[in-house]
Scaffold this motif. Sequence first.
Motif, short mmCIF file in Angstrom:
data_model
loop_
_atom_site.label_atom_id
_atom_site.label_comp_id
_atom_site.label_asym_id
_atom_site.label_seq_id
_atom_site.Cartn_x
_atom_site.Cartn_y
_atom_site.Cartn_z
N LEU A 130 0.83 -1.21 0.00
CA LEU A 130 0.00 0.00 0.00
C LEU A 130 0.86 1.25 0.00
N ASP A 131 1.96 1.22 0.74
CA ASP A 131 2.87 2.36 0.79
C ASP A 131 3.48 2.64 -0.58
N ILE A 132 3.87 1.57 -1.27
CA ILE A 132 4.44 1.75 -2.62
C ILE A 132 3.40 2.31 -3.57
N PHE A 133 2.17 1.80 -3.47
CA PHE A 133 1.10 2.31 -4.32
C PHE A 133 0.84 3.79 -4.03
N ALA A 134 0.89 4.18 -2.76
CA ALA A 134 0.69 5.59 -2.41
C ALA A 134 1.78 6.45 -3.02
N LYS A 135 2.97 5.91 -3.07
CA LYS A 135 4.11 6.63 -3.64
C LYS A 135 4.00 6.75 -5.16
N ARG A 136 3.42 5.71 -5.80
CA ARG A 136 3.35 5.67 -7.26
C ARG A 136 2.10 6.35 -7.82
N ALA A 137 1.05 6.50 -7.00
CA ALA A 137 -0.21 7.04 -7.51
C ALA A 137 -0.05 8.50 -7.92
N LEU A 138 -0.29 8.80 -9.18
CA LEU A 138 -0.13 10.15 -9.69
C LEU A 138 -1.47 10.77 -10.10
N SER A 139 -2.34 9.96 -10.70
CA SER A 139 -3.62 10.50 -11.15
C SER A 139 -4.59 10.61 -9.99
N ASN A 140 -5.63 11.40 -10.17
CA ASN A 140 -6.65 11.54 -9.14
C ASN A 140 -7.31 10.19 -8.86
N GLU A 141 -7.57 9.41 -9.91
CA GLU A 141 -8.18 8.10 -9.73
C GLU A 141 -7.27 7.18 -8.92
N GLY A 142 -5.99 7.17 -9.25
CA GLY A 142 -5.04 6.33 -8.52
C GLY A 142 -4.96 6.69 -7.05
N LYS A 143 -4.97 7.98 -6.76
CA LYS A 143 -4.90 8.42 -5.36
C LYS A 143 -6.17 8.01 -4.59
N LEU A 144 -7.32 8.13 -5.26
CA LEU A 144 -8.57 7.71 -4.61
C LEU A 144 -8.54 6.21 -4.31
N GLN A 145 -8.06 5.42 -5.27
CA GLN A 145 -8.03 3.98 -5.11
C GLN A 145 -7.10 3.57 -3.96
N VAL A 146 -5.93 4.20 -3.92
CA VAL A 146 -4.96 3.87 -2.87
C VAL A 146 -5.49 4.29 -1.50
N GLU A 147 -6.06 5.50 -1.43
CA GLU A 147 -6.57 5.96 -0.14
C GLU A 147 -7.67 5.04 0.38
N LEU A 148 -8.56 4.60 -0.50
CA LEU A 148 -9.62 3.70 -0.08
C LEU A 148 -9.03 2.40 0.47
N ALA A 149 -8.07 1.83 -0.25
CA ALA A 149 -7.47 0.58 0.21
C ALA A 149 -6.77 0.77 1.55
N MET A 150 -6.09 1.91 1.72
CA MET A 150 -5.36 2.16 2.97
C MET A 150 -6.32 2.35 4.14
N LEU A 151 -7.40 3.09 3.92
CA LEU A 151 -8.35 3.31 5.01
C LEU A 151 -9.07 2.02 5.40
N GLU A 152 -9.38 1.18 4.41
CA GLU A 152 -10.02 -0.09 4.73
C GLU A 152 -9.06 -1.03 5.45
N TYR A 153 -7.76 -0.86 5.18
CA TYR A 153 -6.74 -1.63 5.91
C TYR A 153 -6.59 -1.10 7.33
N ILE A 154 -6.63 0.22 7.48
CA ILE A 154 -6.41 0.85 8.78
C ILE A 154 -7.62 0.69 9.71
N TYR A 155 -8.83 0.76 9.14
CA TYR A 155 -10.05 0.85 9.95
C TYR A 155 -10.15 -0.23 11.03
N PRO A 156 -9.98 -1.51 10.71
CA PRO A 156 -10.12 -2.52 11.78
C PRO A 156 -8.99 -2.48 12.79
#
Length: 576
Positions: free
Chosen positions: A273-299
Amino acid sequence: MSKDIKGNIEGLRKNTIEILELLYDEKLSGEHFCSQNLIDVICQVSYTYNREVGVFIDRRHRVSSVVVGDFQSIKADYSNSPGGRMIHTHPQGSGHLSQIDLNTLSSTGLYAMASVSIDLEGYMEYLYCAYIDAENEPRIFGPYRDISQTKDFMDQLNAENQVKRKQLHVEEVKEERVVAVGLNLSRSQAHMDELEALIETAGGICVASMVQNRSEQDSAYYIGKGKILELLHLASEKKADTIIFDDELTFSQQRNLEDELGLKVLDRTALILDIFAKRALSNEGKLQVELAMLEYIYPRLSGKGLILSRLGGGIGTRGPGETKLETDRRHIRRRISYLKEQLDKVEKRRDQQRQSKHRKKHFTFAIAGYTNAGKSTLLNLLSDSSVLVENMLFATLDPTVRNIKLPSNREVIIVDTVGFIAKLPIKLIEAFKSTLDEIRYADCILHVIDGSNPEANRHIKEVYSILKTLNVNEIPVIEVVNKADIVSNTILADTKHPRTEISCYTGYGIDNLLALMDEATKSNIVKLSVEVSHTNGKLLSFIYENANVLSVKENESGLTMDIEIASELVSRLSTH
């Protein structure tokens, strides 16, 4: 990359917009500020319509945006052009950069700006260039009468940027020292090697690795309690900052390990997830990574909340950020709902693009494969484009769409997608649904395989396992074994799919691949002869928009047209 023309395009003729769209394909070397053709185009359009025209060029010397304004200004979004440069016209004035231009240059992420005045025939009269120096003062160059004269300016700009980069890295952040930990399950060494590569990709340095020989994870500590002390001594000896485990940890495992070790503890999922956050450049990519990270963090928010309490840089801290609000479960639930809504909109837009006349008319190939197998390199080779290519895992995340012509002269669409990897987090697959759907909606998959990798057979199985989760088993596949120039005794398992060997580096085997792609397109293409009456303009329009017209013969009753059309569109001919 979107090829839309932004700004005030009202009143522009269709062919003018098409000419401006061609600027996105302009080949720029970086030796000069831009090309002579680019200047000629924006000057002619500016002269014809009496409007400013601006072009943004990114750090890789590609046109990233074309904007049309009014006679004295351009309204543009400069936030998406960090490190790039911009050139624009002054249709009613001199070529001098205005104070507004210089203020914009100093207050945005642009490295350089140029302005052009236009002569009485609609061509460049004078060109001025500027950048902001290390003292935060504008340096203005010109007037230039020819684009070749901007070479000295570009040389000085590059030298100035090197000075700025050195200043920014005076207090360089040291590499994070990481110990990798795994279990001796099947293929453990291959997974550990991959984990070390992921750590390097994330910006860390793997100073040591430890593998415990046990058949399953310990429910409390992942590794056995007795191994904790050994790991603690190893981390102390190697002066490690972080411990990263090869599997996804439960919250209790992570909390127990941090309590025992007193160091930052992450798992393979957080690392990816950290690598994806680093690589995400487009708005769509950033949204996708943030969603995955928050769903990972939430529990993992219960208890001490250690995961969100870490401040500062380092692996595992990129992405959506770590603010006080994010310790509130309700806030994260709301944020997750918002992100899903936004991604639903993205998915609908992407679906509309797939349903567009252009996409439906053409056969689509999706490039899939293990990360770092050479997918983007193959796309660049086939389409003569410049997608980022680096020898690292997950160099590109955002899907890239290109048109190419096959030897049969049939035009097809080729889409590059995100790379796969072992133990790819399910949350990433869910978050990147709209991106991975490019594979689901393809007519054929080009499965790129790194033939030089001794783990190639394992990679193939991992890719097909992920493709199975995407429900794309029925889509035809062509296996493309890349890096044939450096293959040494790698024996691939038998396959039911067509397979060909290539080298993206030397070009070996590309003709065979194109022939296989040509053959694949015949599977859903039907040749028909259609009678169209002179009065049936609707059918004629449908044919030209959705089919490849081979020949047209006119007779008294209308037109006899020989066409090639996708089989799923044949039934629609009778409805027009």
